[in-house]
Scaffold this motif. Structure first.
Motif, PDB file in Angstrom:
ATOM      1  N   ASP A 172       0.834  -1.316   0.061  1.00  0.00           N
ATOM      2  CA  ASP A 172      -0.007  -0.070   0.058  1.00  0.00           C
ATOM      3  C   ASP A 172       0.752   1.306   0.015  1.00  0.00           C
ATOM      4  O   ASP A 172       0.555   2.289  -0.702  1.00  0.00           O
ATOM      5  CB  ASP A 172      -0.736  -0.133   1.291  1.00  0.00           C
ATOM      6  N   GLU A 212     -18.978   0.882  -1.642  1.00  0.00           N
ATOM      7  CA  GLU A 212     -18.106   1.209  -0.661  1.00  0.00           C
ATOM      8  C   GLU A 212     -16.644   0.771  -0.934  1.00  0.00           C
ATOM      9  O   GLU A 212     -15.712   1.275  -0.265  1.00  0.00           O
ATOM     10  CB  GLU A 212     -18.460   0.608   0.862  1.00  0.00           C
ATOM     11  N   HIS A 213     -16.393   0.152  -2.082  1.00  0.00           N
ATOM     12  CA  HIS A 213     -15.058  -0.252  -2.612  1.00  0.00           C
ATOM     13  C   HIS A 213     -14.508   0.593  -3.507  1.00  0.00           C
ATOM     14  O   HIS A 213     -15.051   0.983  -4.475  1.00  0.00           O
ATOM     15  CB  HIS A 213     -14.928  -1.784  -2.953  1.00  0.00           C
ATOM     16  N   SER A 237      -3.461   2.422  11.982  1.00  0.00           N
ATOM     17  CA  SER A 237      -3.585   0.956  11.902  1.00  0.00           C
ATOM     18  C   SER A 237      -4.597   0.521  10.497  1.00  0.00           C
ATOM     19  O   SER A 237      -4.725  -0.412  10.202  1.00  0.00           O
ATOM     20  CB  SER A 237      -4.290   0.531  13.096  1.00  0.00           C
ATOM     21  N   GLU A 238      -4.870   1.510   9.694  1.00  0.00           N
ATOM     22  CA  GLU A 238      -5.858   1.209   8.884  1.00  0.00           C
ATOM     23  C   GLU A 238      -5.088   1.031   7.452  1.00  0.00           C
ATOM     24  O   GLU A 238      -3.944   1.724   7.191  1.00  0.00           O
ATOM     25  CB  GLU A 238      -6.890   2.566   8.660  1.00  0.00           C
ATOM     26  N   SER A 239      -5.619   0.143   6.803  1.00  0.00           N
ATOM     27  CA  SER A 239      -5.107  -0.324   5.456  1.00  0.00           C
ATOM     28  C   SER A 239      -5.460   1.099   4.451  1.00  0.00           C
ATOM     29  O   SER A 239      -6.123   1.785   4.829  1.00  0.00           O
ATOM     30  CB  SER A 239      -5.578  -1.422   4.786  1.00  0.00           C
ATOM     31  N   THR A 241      -7.046   0.640   1.821  1.00  0.00           N
ATOM     32  CA  THR A 241      -8.702   0.213   1.394  1.00  0.00           C
ATOM     33  C   THR A 241      -9.563   1.115   2.646  1.00  0.00           C
ATOM     34  O   THR A 241     -10.633   1.488   2.266  1.00  0.00           O
ATOM     35  CB  THR A 241      -9.038  -1.226   1.349  1.00  0.00           C
ATOM     36  N   GLU A 242      -9.210   0.879   3.723  1.00  0.00           N
ATOM     37  CA  GLU A 242      -9.936   1.406   4.854  1.00  0.00           C
ATOM     38  C   GLU A 242      -9.657   2.771   4.894  1.00  0.00           C
ATOM     39  O   GLU A 242     -10.900   3.551   5.171  1.00  0.00           O
ATOM     40  CB  GLU A 242      -9.496   0.665   6.439  1.00  0.00           C
ATOM     41  N   LEU A 243      -8.698   3.493   4.554  1.00  0.00           N
ATOM     42  CA  LEU A 243      -8.442   4.699   4.421  1.00  0.00           C
ATOM     43  C   LEU A 243      -9.364   5.672   3.641  1.00  0.00           C
ATOM     44  O   LEU A 243     -10.089   6.646   3.761  1.00  0.00           O
ATOM     45  CB  LEU A 243      -7.162   5.215   4.255  1.00  0.00           C
ATOM     46  N   THR A 245     -11.968   4.328   2.281  1.00  0.00           N
ATOM     47  CA  THR A 245     -13.500   4.307   2.656  1.00  0.00           C
ATOM     48  C   THR A 245     -13.860   5.406   3.751  1.00  0.00           C
ATOM     49  O   THR A 245     -14.887   6.046   3.583  1.00  0.00           O
ATOM     50  CB  THR A 245     -13.866   2.888   3.120  1.00  0.00           C
ATOM     51  N   MET A 246     -12.782   5.614   4.488  1.00  0.00           N
ATOM     52  CA  MET A 246     -13.034   6.917   5.486  1.00  0.00           C
ATOM     53  C   MET A 246     -13.211   8.173   4.814  1.00  0.00           C
ATOM     54  O   MET A 246     -13.805   9.160   5.062  1.00  0.00           O
ATOM     55  CB  MET A 246     -11.954   6.920   6.351  1.00  0.00           C
TER      56      MET A 246
END
Length: 271
Positions: A172, A212-213, A237-239, A241-243, A245-246
């Motif tokens: 990432d 959401e992806h 701690s977020e990947s 993909t998670e970032l 989405t945020m």
């Protein structure tokens, strides 16, 4: 190529000493499904850019101004045609390339309506680079583009905070770092497009989602948003993909205040 008539007719006319026409039709024109006059999703339509360049380059000097004026007028007509919106970035880049010729044209500079074509040259377009983990992820995007380079990031030095993290976090980081340094389109998975994506490249940073992806991140080099994502990836701690989405959930908490983020749904481009 398609638009072969546009490519050569202006040049041919510029070589003529006399032009005449017969005011009578001699053939029927059949518009079939998939015709370039009806189907704007056909990537062969990129040939129109070549046709415009050739028309100006090969015209006789005596009629250079007239041909240049004609090309500028036609490009503005294309930009006003809804179907050509999928090629917006490519038209902006063509205008940017031809701007010195347009500005040297007395006919264009004396016509306020046509002179406005030069305003497009200042609009942003994202660089012609695909950045991805796997080259096959860019296959569908290449089908609907021209002259793009695919970059697969290679392992380089890591910040200390990432050295003990999983390989997923390291990848990432390298993907984001490449996007930050070079700009372009970061592809995060496979999709099957059915139309060109010039609208996505015309402008600043863009995040393209399916639900959401996040499927794609587009950015200019040294983008503030990508810089912020890199920092969050290193210390949080977020990947990735998670970032992303945020960012979609609360764009105002990121760099939207000073650097507008476009959030786009991919459904218009998918088969």
């Amino acid at each position: 190529m398609v638009y072969e008539d546009l490519d050569i007719l202006l040049d041919m006319l510029s070589c003529c000493e006399r032009v005449a026409y017969v005011q009578q039709p001699f053939y029927n024109y059949y518009k079939h499904a998939g015709s370039t006059t009806l189907d704007y999703t056909n990537p062969r339509l990129f040939d129109i850019m070549t046709a415009y360049q050739d028309a100006i380059e090969h015209a006789k000097v005596t009629y250079q101004d007239a041909v240049t004026y004609c090309v500028a007028k036609r490009i503005l007509i294309n930009l006003a045609t809804p179907g050509f919106a999928d090629y917006l970035a490519e038209f902006i880049e063509l205008i940017r390339q031809l701007r010195p010729i347009f500005e040297a044209s007395p006919s264009i500079m004396s016509d306020p309506a046509i002179k406005k074509i030069c305003d497009y040259a200042g609009q942003l377009t994202l660089p012609r680079r695909f950045i991805c983990e796997r080259e096959d992820w860019a296959q569908s995007w290449h089908q609907y583009s021209r002259n793009f380079k695919t970059i697969i990031p290679v392992a380089k030095a890591l910040p200390a905070d990432l050295r003990q993290r999983s390989n997923h976090f390291k990848l990432d980081y390298w993907l984001l770092k490449t996007l930050f340094e070079q700009g372009g389109l970061l592809i995060l998975g496979t999709v099957k497009l059915h139309r060109p994506f010039g609208r996505l490249r015309a402008g600043g940073d863009v995040l393209v989602f399916e639900g959401e992806h996040c499927l794609l991140v587009g950015a200019q080099p040294r983008s503030p948003l990508i810089s912020e994502l890199l920092q969050q990836l290193i210390v949080g701690s977020e990947s990735l993909t998670e970032l992303l989405t945020m960012v979609k959930a609360q764009p105002e908490r990121w760099s939207a205040g000073t650097h507008k983020i476009r959030l786009v749904d991919i459904k218009d481009w998918l088969q």
